[in-house]
Write an enzyme that holds these catalytic residues in place. Structure first.
Site, PDB file in Angstrom:
ATOM      1  N   CYS A 133      -1.231-108.017  43.525  1.00 19.23           N
ATOM      2  CA  CYS A 133      -1.648-106.768  44.386  1.00 19.23           C
ATOM      3  C   CYS A 133      -0.825-106.445  45.280  1.00 19.23           C
ATOM      4  O   CYS A 133       0.094-105.764  45.099  1.00 19.23           O
ATOM      5  CB  CYS A 133      -3.060-107.228  44.833  1.00 19.23           C
ATOM      6  SG  CYS A 133      -4.127-105.767  45.160  1.00 19.23           S
ATOM      7  N   HIS A 136      -6.058-109.033  40.682  1.00 18.22           N
ATOM      8  CA  HIS A 136      -6.358-110.646  40.927  1.00 18.22           C
ATOM      9  C   HIS A 136      -6.584-111.493  39.732  1.00 18.22           C
ATOM     10  O   HIS A 136      -7.566-112.002  39.381  1.00 18.22           O
ATOM     11  CB  HIS A 136      -7.394-110.492  42.107  1.00 18.22           C
ATOM     12  CG  HIS A 136      -6.781-109.922  43.226  1.00 18.22           C
ATOM     13  ND1 HIS A 136      -6.198-110.376  44.384  1.00 18.22           N
ATOM     14  CD2 HIS A 136      -7.082-108.337  43.715  1.00 18.22           C
ATOM     15  CE1 HIS A 136      -5.980-109.630  45.382  1.00 18.22           C
ATOM     16  NE2 HIS A 136      -6.484-108.234  44.892  1.00 18.22           N
ATOM     17  N   GLU A 166      -6.337-114.651  39.752  1.00 17.18           N
ATOM     18  CA  GLU A 166      -6.919-115.932  40.266  1.00 17.18           C
ATOM     19  C   GLU A 166      -8.511-115.895  40.082  1.00 17.18           C
ATOM     20  O   GLU A 166      -9.084-116.766  40.062  1.00 17.18           O
ATOM     21  CB  GLU A 166      -6.504-115.987  41.546  1.00 17.18           C
ATOM     22  CG  GLU A 166      -7.022-115.338  42.679  1.00 17.18           C
ATOM     23  CD  GLU A 166      -6.118-113.834  43.026  1.00 17.18           C
ATOM     24  OE1 GLU A 166      -5.560-113.463  41.882  1.00 17.18           O
ATOM     25  OE2 GLU A 166      -6.497-113.164  43.976  1.00 17.18           O
TER      26      GLU A 166
HETATM   27  N1  GLN Z   1      -3.315-103.365  50.374  1.00 17.82           N
HETATM   28  C1  GLN Z   1      -3.235-103.019  49.112  1.00 17.82           C
HETATM   29  C2  GLN Z   1      -4.012-101.785  48.756  1.00 17.82           C
HETATM   30  O1  GLN Z   1      -5.081-101.518  49.388  1.00 17.82           O
HETATM   31  C3  GLN Z   1      -3.279-104.215  48.558  1.00 17.82           C
HETATM   32  C4  GLN Z   1      -4.701-104.780  48.462  1.00 17.82           C
HETATM   33  C5  GLN Z   1      -4.758-106.194  47.916  1.00 17.82           C
HETATM   34  O2  GLN Z   1      -3.870-106.766  47.955  1.00 17.82           O
HETATM   35  N2  GLN Z   1      -5.839-106.597  47.598  1.00 17.82           N
HETATM   36  O3  GLN Z   1      -3.603-101.162  47.935  1.00 17.82           O
END
Ligand code: GLN
Length: 581
Positions: A421, A552, A554
Site C-alpha cells: 500500500c 494488503h 496480509e
Molecule cells: N496513505 C496511503 C493512501 O491513503 C496508503 C494507505 C495505506 O497504506 N493503507 O493511499
C-alpha cells in the site's frame, strides 16, 4: 405538515414501532445456538484467539462470529493502530477490529461488516430510531432500549446468515462500564433462547506469582463472581496461564465457579496461536459444547494439515533449520498488534518453507541514527544482515522519507522487498526520484502536512478529491486485480489473470506519470480494469524480488493457504540467507 402528510408520518411511525417493539422472542429463529465469550481479570488475554479457536473446532457447522466492542467509534477505521492494534479490512469494505483477522484465519470464512458491533453503531441506531419517531411517546432508556438494539442485531444476523452457531465475543473485561450493556443483552438473550441454545465461556487469568510458585485462582473467582452478579453463570472457564492448569487448581476453580472440573480448560501460553485449537480439543472443549447445546453428529473437524504445519512451527521454535532476518520498516512500532496480520502472514509462510524468522522492527524515523552519519549509510548497516524487507501500509509524512531511503537501499543492495500500500506508493516515488530524473517526485498526501509537492507521482484517487471528512472515505474492501501477462506476479499467482485482494487507500499512482515511469524500467504488473486504470501492483525486473502492491495481501493469508506474495518474498529471502550464511 398538512393532514395527509401527518397521517402518513404517523403510519410510518407505527409501522417502525411495530417492527422495533416486536418482542425479541419473535425475532429468534429458533435454530441458532449462541456461544458467548467473555473475559475477566485483565485485557489482552487473547479472547479473540480463544473465540476463533472454538470456532475452528466447530467448523463443520455454520459458525458466524460477532465481535461486540465497547468504544463509541462507529468503527475502528479512524483510530490510530497504536491505540487499538491494526484496522482489519473485510471484503465488503468494513473496517473492523483485528480479532476478525483471527476469525477469518481460523474459521476459513469471509467476514461481514454486520458481524462487528460497536457502541458507536448501537447508539447511532438508537438515536436514528428516536429521530424517526419510532419511540414516540416513550422515554428511551439504557435498559431496555440499548440492550434491545444489541439483541435485535444478534438475532437479525443469526437469521440472515442461517447460523448454526453464533460465536459472540464481548470485548473488554467483565466490570468495564462500557461493556455492561452487551453483558446484559447476553443475559436477556440466553433467557429468551433457553439453556439448550446458549453457552457462556469465560476467559480469565491464573497467575503464578514469584515466590509462592503456585497457580492462584483468586482473580478467576473474583471475575466469575462479577459475572454472577450480572446474572451470568459461565459453563466453561478457560484459565490463561504460563503452565497447564493442575488438577488441583481446576478443582478449586470448578468449586467456586459452580461447574464440573472438566469444564475448566487450560489456556496455556503457546508459542504459536495455531496450537490453541488443538490444545482446546485435547482438553475436551467440544464435548462440553456439544453436550450443553445438545448438538449431535457434528463430529470433530479435520485438522491433519493444520497439525502438520503447527508441528513444523513448533520444531522451528525449538531448533530452527534456518532463521531469516526480516525487517519490517514503519512508524507504528510501539505496539506489536499494529502489524498483526503481517506477522501472521510471515508465520504462515514460515511453516510452509520450514524456516524460522527474526522480525527486526525498524522505526523509519531512525531515532538511533548517529547524528554525523548519513541516512543511507545508517540504513545500509541496519539492513546488512537482513534477508527480506517489508514496508507496510501507512499514512502521512512522519517516517515517510525514512521509508523511501529504506526502499532505495533494498533496491540498490538487491534485498528482497515487498511494499504494501503506502509501501508500494513510496517505492514508485523512490524510483521516480532516483531512476527517472524526477528528484521532486512525492506523494500528494504530504501536502496536508504543509509540504509543497511539485511532482505528485502519487495523487488523490478520482472521486475522492473533495472529500474532507476522514471516516469511511477510503477505497476499501475487495477488488479485482488484473495481472499483466508475462509478469513476475502472474507467475507468483500461478498464472492467474485476475485475483481478488483487499484495499484501504485514498491515493493512487498518478495516471499522468505512468508511462514516463515505465519507460525507465519499472513495470506496473497489476491494475484495476474498471476504475480508471488504477495501478495495483508494480515490480522491478533485474532484482531478486522487488514487488509492490496497492492492496494488503496480509489480510487474506492463512495458515493453510499463505499469501503468494509473502511466500515468494521469503523464498527469495531464503536464497539471500543461503548466500549470506
Ligand atoms: N496513505 C496511503 C493512501 O491513503 C496508503 C494507505 C495505506 O497504506 N493503507 O493511499
Amino acid at each position: 405538515m398538512d393532514e395527509l402528510n401527518f397521517s402518513k408520518f404517523i403510519f410510518r411511525c407505527l409501522k417502525l414501532r411495530a417492527r422495533v417493539f416486536m418482542s425479541s422472542d419473535d425475532c429468534y429463529n429458533g435454530k441458532s445456538k449462541f456461544i458467548f465469550i467473555t473475559g475477566g481479570v485483565l485485557s489482552g488475554l487473547g479472547k479473540g484467539v480463544a473465540a476463533a479457536s472454538i470456532g475452528a473446532l466447530l467448523s463443520r457447522l455454520r459458525v458466524i462470529p460477532v465481535k461486540c466492542d465497547g468504544y463509541l467509534n462507529v468503527d475502528p477505521g479512524t483510530m490510530n493502530p497504536i491505540e487499538h492494534g491494526e484496522v482489519f479490512v473485510l471484503d465488503d469494505g468494513g473496517e473492523v477490529d483485528m480479532d476478525f483477522g483471527h476469525y477469518e484465519r481460523f474459521l476459513n470464512i469471509s467476514g461481514k461488516s454486520e458481524w462487528s458491533l460497536t457502541m458507536g453503531k448501537v447508539f447511532s441506531t438508537l438515536i436514528e430510531r428516536e429521530r424517526q419517531g419510532v419511540y414516540a411517546g416513550t422515554t428511551i432508556q439504557f435498559i431496555p432500549h440499548v440492550a434491545d438494539v444489541i439483541k435485535d442485531h444478534l438475532f437479525k444476523v443469526a437469521s440472515k446468515e442461517n447460523a448454526d452457531i453464533m460465536l459472540v465475543e464481548i470485548g473488554g473485561t467483565v466490570g468495564d462500564l462500557e461493556n455492561e450493556f452487551y453483558i446484559e443483552a447476553a443475559r436477556q438473550l440466553s433467557h429468551i433462547v433457553g439453556p439448550d441454545n446458549c453457552i457462556f465461556a469465560h476467559l480469565t487469568y491464573v497467575p503464578i506469582p514469584n515466590g509462592v510458585r503456585e497457580q492462584k485462582s483468586k482473580p478467576t473467582q473474583m471475575s466469575v463472581r462479577d459475572l454472577n452478579e450480572r446474572g451470568i453463570y459461565p459453563d466453561i472457564i478457560i484459565g490463561r496461564c504460563s503452565e497447564a492448569l493442575t488438577p488441583k487448581i481446576k478443582e478449586k476453580i470448578a468449586l467456586y465457579g459452580n461447574i464440573p472440573s472438566k469444564n475448566v480448560i487450560s489456556g496455556l501460553d503457546m508459542k504459536s496461536v495455531y496450537e490453541i485449537p488443538l490444545s482446546f480439543q485435547e482438553e475436551g472443549i467440544l464435548d462440553i459444547i456439544f453436550k450443553k447445546l445438545k448438538i449431535a453428529g457434528a463430529g470433530s473437524p479435520k485438522m491433519d494439515e493444520w497439525k502438520r504445519l503447527v508441528e513444523i512451527c513448533r520444531k522451528n521454535y525449538e531448533d530452527p533449520r534456518k532463521t531469516l532476518n526480516v525487517a519490517l520498516c514503519g512508524k507504528y512500532t510501539q505496539l506489536e498488534d499494529s502489524y498483526a496480520s503481517i506477522r501472521e502472514a510471515i508465520n504462515h509462510v514460515s511453516a510452509h518453507l520450514n524456516i524460522a524468522y527474526n522480525l527486526k522492527i525498524l522505526d523509519t524515523e531512525f531515532p538511533s541514527k548517529p547524528e554525523d552519519m548519513d541516512i543511507l549509510e545508517h540504513i545500509k548497516s541496519e539492513l546488512a544482515d537482513v534477508d527480506a524487507v517489508i514496508v507496510p501500509g501507512g499514512f502521512g509524512s512522519r517516517g515517510m522519507e525514512g521509508k523511501i531511503s529504506v526502499i532505495q537501499v533494498a533496491r540498490e543492495m538487491k534485498i528482497p522487498f515487498l511494499g504494501i500500500c503506502y509501501g508500494m506508493q513510496l517505492a514508485v516515488v523512490e524510483y521516480a526520484r532516483h531512476k527517472c530524473g524526477m528528484p521532486l517526485a512525492n506523494t500528494a498526501e504530504v501536502e496536508s502536512d504543509g509540504i509543497e509537492v511539485k511532482e505528485p507521482i502519487i495523487a488523490f484517487l478520482p472521486g475522492l478529491e473533495y472529500v474532507k471528512v476522514l471516516g469511511g472515505t477510503l477505497r476499501k474492501g475487495g477488488y479485482d486485480v488484473f495481472l499483466k501477462k508475462g509478469s513476475l506476479v502472474e507467475k507468483i499467482y500461478n498464472g492467474a489473470s485476475v485475483i481478488r485482494e483487499r484495499f484501504r487507500h485514498r491515493y493512487e499512482v498518478n495516471p499522468l506519470y505512468i508511462s514516463k515511469i515505465e519507460e525507465h524500467g519499472l513495470v506496473f504488473s497489476g491494475y484495476s480494469a474498471k476504475e480508471d486504470n488504477i495501478m495495483q501492483m508494480m515490480e522491478i525486473p533485474d532484482h531478486p524480488f522487488f514487488v509492490g502492491c496497492q492492496f494488503h495481501p496480509e489480510l487474506t493469508s492463512t495458515l493453510l493457504k499463505p499469501s503468494p506474495l509473502f511466500y515468494n518474498l521469503l523464498k527469495a529471502g531464503e536464497k539471500r540467507y543461503d548466500e549470506r550464511c
